[in-house]
Design a protein around this motif. Structure first.
Motif, short mmCIF file in Angstrom:
data_model
loop_
_atom_site.label_atom_id
_atom_site.label_comp_id
_atom_site.label_asym_id
_atom_site.label_seq_id
_atom_site.Cartn_x
_atom_site.Cartn_y
_atom_site.Cartn_z
N VAL A 40 -46.82 23.33 20.78
CA VAL A 40 -47.29 21.96 20.95
C VAL A 40 -48.14 21.95 22.22
CG1 VAL A 40 -46.61 19.57 21.36
CG2 VAL A 40 -45.20 21.04 19.88
N ARG A 41 -49.40 21.51 22.09
CA ARG A 41 -50.31 21.43 23.23
C ARG A 41 -50.78 19.99 23.40
NH1 ARG A 41 -52.79 25.62 25.70
NH2 ARG A 41 -52.11 27.65 25.01
N GLU A 45 -53.00 18.42 29.74
CA GLU A 45 -51.65 18.31 30.29
C GLU A 45 -50.92 19.63 30.04
OE1 GLU A 45 -50.51 15.79 32.04
OE2 GLU A 45 -52.14 14.36 31.63
N ASP A 46 -51.37 20.70 30.73
CA ASP A 46 -50.81 22.03 30.50
C ASP A 46 -49.30 22.11 30.73
OD1 ASP A 46 -53.30 22.96 29.80
OD2 ASP A 46 -53.77 23.72 31.80
N PRO A 63 -41.27 18.13 26.72
CA PRO A 63 -41.11 17.48 28.03
C PRO A 63 -41.45 15.99 27.95
CG PRO A 63 -42.28 19.56 28.27
CD PRO A 63 -42.14 19.30 26.80
N LEU A 64 -40.75 15.20 28.70
CA LEU A 64 -40.86 13.75 28.81
C LEU A 64 -40.20 13.00 27.66
CD1 LEU A 64 -44.57 13.17 30.00
CD2 LEU A 64 -42.52 13.28 31.42
N ILE A 65 -40.34 13.48 26.43
CA ILE A 65 -39.85 12.68 25.29
C ILE A 65 -38.60 13.24 24.61
CG2 ILE A 65 -42.08 11.62 24.83
CD1 ILE A 65 -42.50 13.65 22.58
N GLY A 66 -38.18 14.45 24.99
CA GLY A 66 -36.97 15.03 24.43
C GLY A 66 -37.15 15.63 23.05
N ALA A 67 -36.08 15.59 22.24
CA ALA A 67 -36.08 16.22 20.92
C ALA A 67 -36.94 15.43 19.94
CB ALA A 67 -34.66 16.32 20.39
N VAL A 68 -37.79 16.19 19.23
CA VAL A 68 -38.65 15.60 18.21
C VAL A 68 -38.47 16.39 16.92
CG1 VAL A 68 -41.02 15.01 17.56
CG2 VAL A 68 -40.36 14.98 19.97
N ARG A 69 -38.16 15.68 15.83
CA ARG A 69 -37.98 16.35 14.53
C ARG A 69 -39.34 16.60 13.91
NH1 ARG A 69 -34.73 17.89 10.71
NH2 ARG A 69 -35.09 17.43 8.53
N LEU A 70 -39.65 17.88 13.64
CA LEU A 70 -40.94 18.27 13.07
C LEU A 70 -40.82 18.86 11.68
CD1 LEU A 70 -42.65 19.94 16.18
CD2 LEU A 70 -42.71 17.55 15.45
N LEU A 91 -48.17 8.56 28.57
CA LEU A 91 -49.60 8.86 28.68
C LEU A 91 -50.41 7.76 28.00
CD1 LEU A 91 -49.55 12.67 27.80
CD2 LEU A 91 -49.61 11.66 30.07
N VAL A 92 -51.61 7.49 28.53
CA VAL A 92 -52.44 6.43 27.98
C VAL A 92 -53.02 6.82 26.63
CG1 VAL A 92 -54.51 5.03 28.37
CG2 VAL A 92 -52.99 5.59 30.29
N LYS A 93 -53.68 7.97 26.55
CA LYS A 93 -54.32 8.39 25.29
C LYS A 93 -54.10 9.89 25.08
CE LYS A 93 -58.54 7.91 22.68
NZ LYS A 93 -59.95 7.63 22.68
#
Length: 190
Positions: A40-41, A45-46, A63-70, A91-93
Motif C-alpha cells: 500500500v503506497r 507520504e512515504d 499506519p494511522l487507520i489501523g486494520a483494513v479488510r482488503l 489527510l486532505v486528499k
C-alpha cells in the motif's frame, strides 16, 4: 511535413507515457485473496507505505487507520477504501495505490485412477468441489472404484470415504475442498 511527423511522434510519446504506468499497475492488480501479500503506497507520504501479508481475516495494518479488510476487493477498490479512511481526519486528499506483491497458491492433489493424476493449483478466491477436482484430472479411468474414493484433509490423520457415484447422481452433496486436500481414487477389484 515536419509538423505532421512531430505531432505523430508526440501522440506516440503520449500514448506510451499513459500506457506504461497502466501496464505496470496491471501486473500487481486483480482481486486480492485472503492471504496475499500487498503493498500500500500513499503518494507523497512515504512513512505510510505498508507491505505485508494479509491476516487470516484478510486484513492489513495501515499506519494511522489501523486494520483494513482488503480480501475480496480489487486493488482499485482497496485503494479507494484506504483513501476514504485516510480522508476521515488524517489527510486532505490522499492518493493511494495497492498492488499484490505475492499470491498465496492453493493446491489439491488427485491420485490413483484419474486420467491425469497430479497436483492442481486452484484460484484462492474460488471454491472448488471434489467433482470439479476430479474433472481437472480428466475424470476417472474405466477401472476406477467410484464408490470408495478417499479424501484426506491437510493436517488431519483421518481419511474420509466418499461415494463419487452418488454425488454425480445427485444423491449426495458435493464436498467443497480446502487447500492441501488429497483425493485418492482406488482401482475396482472387478
Amino acid at each position: 511535413m515536419k509538423i505532421r511527423m512531430a505531432s505523430g511522434l508526440w501522440a506516440l510519446w503520449t500514448c506510451l507515457f499513459l500506457l506504461v504506468p497502466a501496464l505496470a499497475q496491471e501486473a500487481g492488480s486483480g482481486l486480492i485473496g485472503s492471504r496475499d501479500s500487498v503493498e500500500v503506497r500513499v503518494f507523497r507520504e512515504d512513512n505510510l507505505t505498508t507491505r505485508g501479508q494479509l491476516s487470516l481475516e484478510g486484513e492489513i495494518e495501515v499506519p494511522l487507520i489501523g486494520a483494513v479488510r482488503l480480501a475480496g476487493l480489487s486493488t482499485t477498490e482497496a485503494a479507494r477504501v484506504i483513501e476514504a479512511r485516510l480522508r476521515d481526519g488524517y489527510l486532505v486528499k490522499p492518493e493511494v495505490t495497492v498492488a499484490i506483491t505475492a499470491r498465496v497458491r492453493k493446491t489439491v492433489t488427485v491420485l490413483g485412477q484419474a486420467q491425469r493424476p497430479g497436483v492442481f493449483q486452484i484460484d484462492p478466491n474460488r471454491e472448488l468441489t471434489l467433482i470439479e477436482a476430479i474433472g481437472l484430472a480428466g475424470g476417472m479411468t474405466r477401472i476406477a472404484n467410484e464408490k470408495k474414493v478417499t479424501l484426506k484433509r491437510k493436517g488431519s490423520e483421518r481419511a474420509y470415504r466418499v461415494n463419487v457415484k452418488a454425488i454425480a447422481a445427485g444423491e449426495a452433496k458435493d464436498i467443497p475442498l480446502r487447500d492441501g486436500d488429497v483425493i485418492s481414487i482406488p482401482e475396482s477389484l472387478f
